[in-house]
Design a protein around this motif. Structure first.
Motif, PDB file in Angstrom:
ATOM      1  N   ARG A 257      -7.502  75.111  94.190  1.00 12.51           N
ATOM      2  CA  ARG A 257      -6.670  74.662  93.072  1.00 12.51           C
ATOM      3  C   ARG A 257      -5.735  75.766  92.613  1.00 12.51           C
ATOM      4  NH1 ARG A 257     -11.828  72.119  89.742  1.00 12.51           N
ATOM      5  NH2 ARG A 257     -12.274  70.418  91.202  1.00 12.51           N
ATOM      6  N   THR A 260      -2.591  76.082  94.670  1.00 15.48           N
ATOM      7  CA  THR A 260      -1.526  75.105  94.409  1.00 15.48           C
ATOM      8  C   THR A 260      -0.574  75.627  93.344  1.00 15.48           C
ATOM      9  OG1 THR A 260      -2.761  73.880  92.696  1.00 15.48           O
ATOM     10  CG2 THR A 260      -3.066  73.190  94.988  1.00 15.48           C
ATOM     11  N   LEU A 277      -0.433  69.820  92.584  1.00 13.91           N
ATOM     12  CA  LEU A 277      -1.305  68.690  92.291  1.00 13.91           C
ATOM     13  C   LEU A 277      -2.727  69.108  92.637  1.00 13.91           C
ATOM     14  CD1 LEU A 277      -1.191  65.643  91.422  1.00 13.91           C
ATOM     15  CD2 LEU A 277      -1.324  65.098  93.862  1.00 13.91           C
ATOM     16  N   ASN A 278      -3.588  69.188  91.627  1.00 13.03           N
ATOM     17  CA  ASN A 278      -4.972  69.601  91.879  1.00 13.03           C
ATOM     18  C   ASN A 278      -5.932  68.921  90.920  1.00 13.03           C
ATOM     19  OD1 ASN A 278      -5.426  71.321  89.441  1.00 13.03           O
ATOM     20  ND2 ASN A 278      -3.792  72.558  90.352  1.00 13.03           N
ATOM     21  N   MET A 281      -6.022  69.064  86.868  1.00  9.35           N
ATOM     22  CA  MET A 281      -5.064  68.344  86.029  1.00  9.35           C
ATOM     23  C   MET A 281      -5.695  67.065  85.508  1.00  9.35           C
ATOM     24  SD  MET A 281      -1.617  68.648  88.337  1.00  9.35           S
ATOM     25  CE  MET A 281      -0.766  70.208  88.573  1.00  9.35           C
ATOM     26  N   GLN A 283      -5.522  63.058  84.341  1.00  8.45           N
ATOM     27  CA  GLN A 283      -4.984  61.921  85.086  1.00  8.45           C
ATOM     28  C   GLN A 283      -3.518  61.668  84.770  1.00  8.45           C
ATOM     29  OE1 GLN A 283      -6.568  60.464  87.515  1.00  8.45           O
ATOM     30  NE2 GLN A 283      -4.846  59.114  87.979  1.00  8.45           N
ATOM     31  N   ASP A 285      -1.183  63.806  83.892  1.00  8.17           N
ATOM     32  CA  ASP A 285      -0.340  64.802  84.543  1.00  8.17           C
ATOM     33  C   ASP A 285      -0.233  64.527  86.042  1.00  8.17           C
ATOM     34  OD1 ASP A 285       0.256  66.179  82.248  1.00  8.17           O
ATOM     35  OD2 ASP A 285      -1.371  67.635  82.470  1.00  8.17           O
ATOM     36  N   ARG A 286      -1.344  64.130  86.645  1.00 11.00           N
ATOM     37  CA  ARG A 286      -1.312  63.827  88.066  1.00 11.00           C
ATOM     38  C   ARG A 286      -0.405  62.629  88.347  1.00 11.00           C
ATOM     39  NH1 ARG A 286      -7.727  64.266  89.283  1.00 11.00           N
ATOM     40  NH2 ARG A 286      -7.213  63.070  91.147  1.00 11.00           N
ATOM     41  N   GLU A 287      -0.485  61.614  87.506  1.00 12.80           N
ATOM     42  CA  GLU A 287       0.369  60.438  87.687  1.00 12.80           C
ATOM     43  C   GLU A 287       1.841  60.804  87.503  1.00 12.80           C
ATOM     44  OE1 GLU A 287      -1.111  57.586  84.951  1.00 12.80           O
ATOM     45  OE2 GLU A 287      -2.897  57.088  86.154  1.00 12.80           O
ATOM     46  N   ALA A 303      -0.785  70.662  97.303  1.00  6.59           N
ATOM     47  CA  ALA A 303      -1.960  69.898  96.901  1.00  6.59           C
ATOM     48  C   ALA A 303      -3.215  70.340  97.626  1.00  6.59           C
ATOM     49  CB  ALA A 303      -1.724  68.408  97.158  1.00  6.59           C
ATOM     50  N   VAL A 307      -7.326  65.569  95.891  1.00  6.44           N
ATOM     51  CA  VAL A 307      -6.401  64.788  95.056  1.00  6.44           C
ATOM     52  C   VAL A 307      -5.362  64.048  95.881  1.00  6.44           C
ATOM     53  CG1 VAL A 307      -6.673  66.259  93.039  1.00  6.44           C
ATOM     54  CG2 VAL A 307      -4.913  66.812  94.725  1.00  6.44           C
TER      55      VAL A 307
END
Length: 606
Positions: A257, A260, A277-278, A281, A283, A285-287, A303, A307
């Motif tokens: 992580r 990244t 993307l790790n 984060m 949900q 923030d990932r989206e 990444a 994830v």
């Protein structure tokens, strides 16, 4: 038994409530075919021989039922899982920990070569009920009495055929001979060669044979290429690909992580539209990051494996394996992020010389060919930049109103007695400062970079330490190979003294320490990539280790905590004169006396 269709649910297989709660929280309700057949057989106490391809869910097939049979109140190893590589061992241990998340007091320990013994011994003393490890390090802990198998209830061989391919047959037999005779056994393998069948007949009692037919999926249109990392390094190589590849979007896979964040920040500083993307984060923030990848605001996604699984973004044209995947299954999942729904894609791997020799495993998993290629050199990079600048200037001429700027040019040339050509040259020079049109020439590699030479010297005849499990590291642990890390490089090419500080470590051959022990302990303690550790010169009572110059004080304080084989290393900076005198003293010693103690320690393991 052969059946590829599963219509039952997990809650129909007889698993206890804590296990069901854990897998429900993970979002699983229906078992895969290997799970549907293996779980009831193992719950019933049968030995099992599972034959299924990679990616069918074998870890849950043995993990769920065997965890259900453990007693968390007994702080002794009750389940042993043997894996061919350290990466797979870590992956299996993580999965088992997640499966057991609702079982209070149940602990999972992982042991593998290349890591300091200190944390592993500490974990074993804590009384884990499950131990996952690679053959060499498991043998060491069993032999030294640190891993006791008296209360063992279950033993699993994961990817048994891979361990056979890597030469672990005798090690496996040695481990199984130390397992109590009433232990429940489970062997899982993608294929069933004669040697595995022989071991099965020797150690399994009337096993249930679960065989899942291979499912052939439509082959994606993905080309695969590999670059042997040289002196310019992975990060510079990635920058060159980001500049020279004709890509829409790419995913760059790294190991951790933290990697990244570091790599994404570096690329952003160079002007590339990158994002991390790790799993740390949340949900939302990932989206948000995935949406930016979809709409073109981000073109390079850095990444981790977890994830990025299941990520389907049509514009992903390239997958870069900045760090090699942990296993063939992970590689298949990685490159599957491109070439989807009939589209074409390209997968690129960064590999050192040792890792290049193991790419056949990935070719076998993908039924494809991995071609090697050379990274664009400095001259080619400059040419690409010139062409890009010319294209940009042409677009500006054709699409922008430049009348006011012509007036400015006329004013500048009149006031300073410059020609328009002189001004254009000066402005061009200013424009290319961040990305020079004439990049500095690459360092001379002579076909092998210094780091790879040291690796080859350290692993010759032992196999690939990372891709072939810990077989090589185990031999290093036992000091079966003498010699110094990078000694061939010392003779063939001098390092730049300004790149490293040399540290004296108060451990040596007579303490049973090998270069692999030092690399693993230092990399683990101060969180440094092993590729950034320079030469290691090993003597009877001490060792000299080259580490990056200018180490920050907090990192130096962590370095002071490094212990190898239970001994404090007490690192201190050594002078060039001290190192030279020690080397001369070693050379003057009679040949038979050099490392004699180390050879005596090695004999029992020959």
């Amino acid at each position: 038994m052969q059946n590829n269709e599963s219509t039952v649910l997990f809650n129909e297989l007889g698993l206890p409530a804590p296990i069901l709660q854990a897998i429900e929280a993970m979002g699983f309700t229906q078992p895969t075919p290997i799970q549907a057949q293996s779980i009831p057989a193992l719950l019933a106490g049968n030995d099992i021989l599972g034959e299924a391809q990679t990616g069918t869910g074998k870890t849950a097939a043995f993990g769920l039922p065997l965890l259900a049979k453990l007693d968390a109140s007994v702080r002794e190893p009750q389940m042993l899982v043997v894996c061919p590589t350290r990466e797979l061992a870590i992956q299996v241990a993580d999965a088992l920990t997640e499966f057991a998340s609702q079982i209070k007091g149940l602990k999972v320990a992982t042991v593998y070569g290349g890591q300091s013994y200190t944390p592993q011994i500490r974990d074993l003393r804590a009384g884990p009920q499950v131990v996952v490890g690679t053959p060499g390090r498991l043998m060491d802990h069993i032999d030294k009495g640190r891993l006791k198998l008296d209360n063992l209830k279950a033993c699993v061989l994961d990817e048994a055929d891979e361990m056979l391919n890597m030469g672990f047959l005798e090690d496996i037999q040695w481990i199984l001979e130390h397992v109590p005779s009433d232990t429940q056994m489970a062997f899982f393998s993608a294929t069933m060669p004669p040697a595995i069948r022989k071991v099965t007949q020797q150690f399994l009692k009337s096993p249930v044979h679960v065989k899942i037919a291979v499912v052939r999926e439509a082959k994606a249109n993905i080309s695969q290429r590999a670059w042997r990392v040289n002196r310019i390094g992975k990060t510079a190589g990635l920058e060159r690909l980001a500049e020279t590849l004709d890509y829409d979007a790419m995913i760059v896979f790294v190991r951790t992580r933290n990697d990244t964040l570091i790599l994404a920040e570096h690329l952003l500083s160079k002007g590339f539209p990158a994002a991390a993307l790790n799993g740390d984060m949340n949900q939302s923030d990932r989206e948000r990051i995935v949406d930016q990848l979809k709409n073109g605001k981000v073109s390079i996604l850095i990444a981790t494996d977890v994830v990025a699984r299941g990520l389907d973004v049509p514009r992903i044209s390239h997958v870069i394996n900045y760090d090699l995947p942990t296993d063939a299954e992970s590689y298949v999942h990685r490159i599957g992020r491109t070439g989807r729904a009939g589209r074409s894609g390209e997968a690129i791997l960064f590999a050192n010389s040792r890792e290049m020799r193991s790419l056949f495993r990935l070719e076998r998993a993908t039924e494809g060919k991995i071609e090697t290629f050379e990274m664009p050199d400095a001259k080619q990079l400059g040419q690409v930049r010139m062409e890009r600048m010319q294209t940009q200037l042409k677009a500006t001429f054709e699409n922008q109103d430049l009348a006011k700027f012509r007036d400015v040019v006329a004013s500048f040339t009149a006031d300073n007695e410059w020609s328009a050509e002189d001004l254009a040259v000066a402005l061009l020079f200013q424009q290319q400062l961040k990305q020079p049109l004439f990049p500095q020439a690459d360092p001379v590699d002579n076909g092998r970079d210094r780091r790879d030479r040291g690796d080859r010297q350290n692993t010759r005849g032992r196999g690939d330490r990372f891709e072939r499990g810990d077989r090589g590291a185990r031999r290093g642990d036992r000091n079966e190979r003498g010699g110094d890390r990078g000694s061939r490089a010392d003779r063939g090419q001098r390092r730049n003294p300004g790149d490293f500080d040399t540290f004296r470590f108060e451990v040596g051959r007579e303490h049973g320490v090998g270069p692999g022990d030092i690399v693993g302990a230092v990399a683990n303690e101060i969180n440094i990539d092993s590729s950034n550790i320079g030469h290691i010169k090993l003597f009877d009572q001490h060792a000299y280790v080259d580490l990056p110059k200018g180490m920050p004080k907090p990192v130096f304080q962590k370095l002071q905590q490094v212990a190898i084989r239970g001994r404090k290393t007490s690192p201190s900076i050594a002078s060039e004169k001290e190192v030279a005198m020690a080397a001369n003293s070693e050379r003057r010693a009679p040949r038979g006396e050099r490392g004699s103690q180390a050879r005596r320690e090695r004999r029992p393991f020959n």
